[in-house]
Design an enzyme around this catalytic site. Structure first.
Site, mmCIF file in Angstrom:
data_model
loop_
_atom_site.group_PDB
_atom_site.id
_atom_site.type_symbol
_atom_site.label_atom_id
_atom_site.label_comp_id
_atom_site.label_asym_id
_atom_site.label_seq_id
_atom_site.Cartn_x
_atom_site.Cartn_y
_atom_site.Cartn_z
ATOM 1 N N CYS A 100 1.262 6.380 6.311
ATOM 2 C CA CYS A 100 0.208 5.437 5.935
ATOM 3 C C CYS A 100 -0.633 5.071 7.170
ATOM 4 O O CYS A 100 -1.243 5.943 7.775
ATOM 5 C CB CYS A 100 0.824 4.215 5.265
ATOM 6 S SG CYS A 100 -0.389 3.146 4.439
ATOM 7 N N ASP A 143 -0.742 8.759 -5.759
ATOM 8 C CA ASP A 143 -0.767 7.700 -4.751
ATOM 9 C C ASP A 143 -1.858 6.699 -5.115
ATOM 10 O O ASP A 143 -3.037 7.041 -5.179
ATOM 11 C CB ASP A 143 -1.039 8.319 -3.374
ATOM 12 C CG ASP A 143 -0.866 7.330 -2.227
ATOM 13 O OD1 ASP A 143 -0.954 6.114 -2.466
ATOM 14 O OD2 ASP A 143 -0.645 7.797 -1.091
ATOM 15 N N HIS A 178 2.894 6.924 -3.335
ATOM 16 C CA HIS A 178 2.626 6.664 -1.918
ATOM 17 C C HIS A 178 3.874 6.767 -1.040
ATOM 18 O O HIS A 178 3.832 7.341 0.042
ATOM 19 C CB HIS A 178 2.021 5.266 -1.788
ATOM 20 C CG HIS A 178 1.534 4.923 -0.416
ATOM 21 N ND1 HIS A 178 0.500 5.582 0.200
ATOM 22 C CD2 HIS A 178 1.949 3.961 0.466
ATOM 23 C CE1 HIS A 178 0.278 5.064 1.399
ATOM 24 N NE2 HIS A 178 1.145 4.078 1.591
#
Length: 429
Positions: A239, A331, A366
């Site tokens: 991320c 995601d 995600h």
């Protein structure tokens, strides 16, 4: 008349790393017996997590989770590790929780039990036919854990067992902040001297005035450690950590990573990069955030919105080391698939596509983490000072679990190839 032997439950191995599979076998049942296999774990937050599957014993009175179908429960079909990846908060526990190991020096303890009949609730109110307690570890025997507090850098270094020196990994997590050690310690268990970096406290992204020099310092602390091979160091980002990792491989003139892994990331930048400025840019464009049916915030449109201005788009064409991009099609936090495709196309223009490996997973969200942990559909996040949100992660439990298992194997193979067996491929000029 002699009494028949009681059912026997075996789990092999009972003590293993979290990314190792186990075999669950029930014997001495009557042929055609309906039974429920159940797993139970109490987290460090004192919440209970459970999973269960419904089975019918074969003509020998045996149930093998690795071979037999689950006809119902939290998972169905032949699922070797379904008793782990399909775990969910047990009744009475908090919703929207994330099962995440904090103290990697202790194992995850899971009780595996077998019950008569096909049950869906009330497990703790009944006596199981048999139970086995298993241990799941992030740290292999002999891994050393070392606190790092120097040159303004805070983190934890994990050294594999053995004489060394070892290839190194700088491991960076995302916008939640804090010191996250479980993936790092697992990398050390696979032979990498791995440094978990805390680059801002939990919930403090909005005030993290941390620039690239901080990460370069951390990289050099790792490089200078006597148990690390200085010219064989990679970077791992998830991320926001992926954004930092991409900056280091494109913008830094001080460090030269041998390879880079980016999971669920995006390639945006800001002038005079700092984490705080990234947060400010997110706030500026947060009007594109929307809500799902559970009122969880969907942020996936934020990245594409920000890089509509070319000055906020990182020049990925400057990548000169192998990069592995891991992304999920569902995601809801980041447009990671679109990001990976754009990076590959940009590199192809210069004939450097051989440096980019992209793996994409339909149905995955995600949180593509090490395998067999429960799926997180949403996570709590402090976006602004004292303002808490719940961010949608996306993905479906079964395909997301498959993605985590496959991605982890590909990540380990990528690291082994580039950090143990070969040097960096030269970019085509």
């Amino acid at each position: 008349m002699a009494q028949s032997a009681p059912p026997v439950l075996s789990v092999v191995p009972t003590r293993a790393l979290v990314d190792e599979k186990f075999k669950v076998l029930v014997e001495n049942l009557a042929p055609g017996s309906p039974v429920t296999l159940h797993s139970l774990h109490q987290s460090e937050d004192q919440d209970y997590w459970e999973a269960f599957g419904h089975y019918i014993s074969d003509h020998r009175g045996v149930v093998s989770v690795a071979e037999d179908l689950s006809f119902g429960g939290t998972y169905t079909g032949v699922e070797v590790m379904g008793l782990l990846w399909s775990m969910r908060p047990a009744p009475g526990s908090h919703d929207c929780k994330r099962l995440r190991k904090k103290n990697v020096c202790t194992p995850i303890l899971v009780s595996i039990s077998v019950y008569r009949g096909h049950l869906a609730e009330g497990f703790r109110d009944q006596s199981p036919l048999a139970s086995v307690l298993i241990e799941r570890w992030y740290m292999a025997p002999g891994v050393q854990r070392i606190d790092i507090r120097e040159k303004g850098v805070r983190g934890t270094l994990f050294i594999p067992p053995g004489p060394g020196p070892f290839p190194g990994m700088l491991d960076m997590w995302g916008g939640g902040g804090g010191l996250v050690e479980y993936r790092t310690s697992l990398l050390a268990s696979h032979g990498y001297a791995s440094f978990a970096l805390e680059y801002f406290p939990p919930g403090a992204m909005w005030k993290a005035d941390v620039d690239l020099s901080h990460f370069e310092t951390a990289f050099n602390i790792l490089k200078d450690h006597p148990q690390v091979i200085p010219h064989r160091i990679g970077i791992f980002g998830f991320c926001l950590g992926s954004t930092v990792a991409m900056h280091l491989v494109t913008e830094s003139s001080i460090i030269k990573p041998l390879c880079c892994v980016c999971v669920s990331g995006f390639h945006m930048t800001v002038p005079e990069f700092t984490v705080k400025k990234v947060h400010e840019l997110m706030v500026k464009h947060s009007n594109v955030v929307r809500l799902d049916e559970n009122n969880h915030e969907i942020w996936r449109d934020l990245g594409p919105e920000m890089i509509k201005d070319p000055s906020y788009k990182l020049n990925v064409q400057k990548i000169n080391c192998p990069v592995l991009l891991v992304s999920g099609h569902e995601d809801q936090n980041c447009a990671a698939v679109e990001n990976a495709e754009d990076i590959f196309q940009s590199m192809t223009v210069l004939g450097k596509e051989h440096l980019v490996t992209s793996v994409q997973y339909p149905g995955a969200g995600h949180m593509i983490e090490p395998p067999f942990s429960p799926h997180s559909s949403a996570i709590p996040f402090v976006f602004k000072a004292k303002i808490k949100s719940k961010w949608a992660c996306g993905g479906q439990p079964k395909p997301h679990s498959d993605a985590k298992e496959d991605a982890w194997m590909k990540i380990l193979a990528f690291l082994q190839h580039h950090l143990y067996f070969c040097t960096t491929p030269k970019a085509k000029m």
